[in-house]
Design an enzyme around this catalytic site. Structure first.
Site: not given
Length: 169
Positions: A100, A103, A70, A72
């Site tokens: 999420c 993260c 991801h 992040e």
């Protein structure tokens, strides 16, 4: 492999004269455009320390075949290497969609000072959407969370991406 869909959103060019929250979120938005052009979910992230960008990334789960790739997560790893410490207390994360739980957990574990995100995620958000990992009662670190900077632009991009993805399948 399905054909990728051209990104209808243009990058923005923020002024270097005022490096506030909008400036850094605009850079994250540009990273989201980069994600779209690579057939990734258009989420972008930027980590700033003072007025300097120490990391920037976009989602790469599809191209890397990695569920943890991801924006992040990639940006946090890059920032730790750039700063030379896993503790990012003096850093701020700007991301186009609410992190999420994975993260959000990384934002707490890396001790980011602030997290700014554009679009709430009531289904899978980890910073107030579906859950609030930054508010765990016994956690020794609680980043400050700010929402909705550039919400409209980032929401439009995400919705357009998923609408076009559904049409192409």
């Amino acid at each position: 492999m399905k054909k990728s869909i051209e990104c209808p959103f243009q990058k923005v060019f923020p002024s270097q004269l005022e490096k506030g929250d909008l400036f850094f979120m605009q850079l994250a938005y540009n990273e989201a455009v980069n994600a779209w052009t690579r057939d990734e979910v258009p989420v972008g992230a930027v980590i700033a320390m003072g007025e300097e960008v120490v990391a920037s990334a976009f989602n790469q789960t599809r191209t890397q075949s990695d569920p943890s790739a991801h924006a992040e997560m990639i940006a946090i790893t890059m920032a730790a290497k750039s700063v030379g410490d896993w503790r990012l207390n003096d850093c701020r994360l700007y991301v186009t969609k609410e992190p999420c739980p994975m993260c959000a957990g990384a934002t707490v574990m890396s001790r980011l000072g602030e997290v700014h995100f554009a679009v709430d995620d009531p289904k899978m958000g980890g910073l107030g959407g579906a859950t609030s990992l930054h508010e765990l009662p016994f956690s020794n670190h609680k980043p400050k969370v700010f929402r909705q900077t550039m919400e409209l632009e980032c929401r439009e991009m995400l919705q357009a991406f998923f609408k076009l993805q559904r049409k192409s399948t």
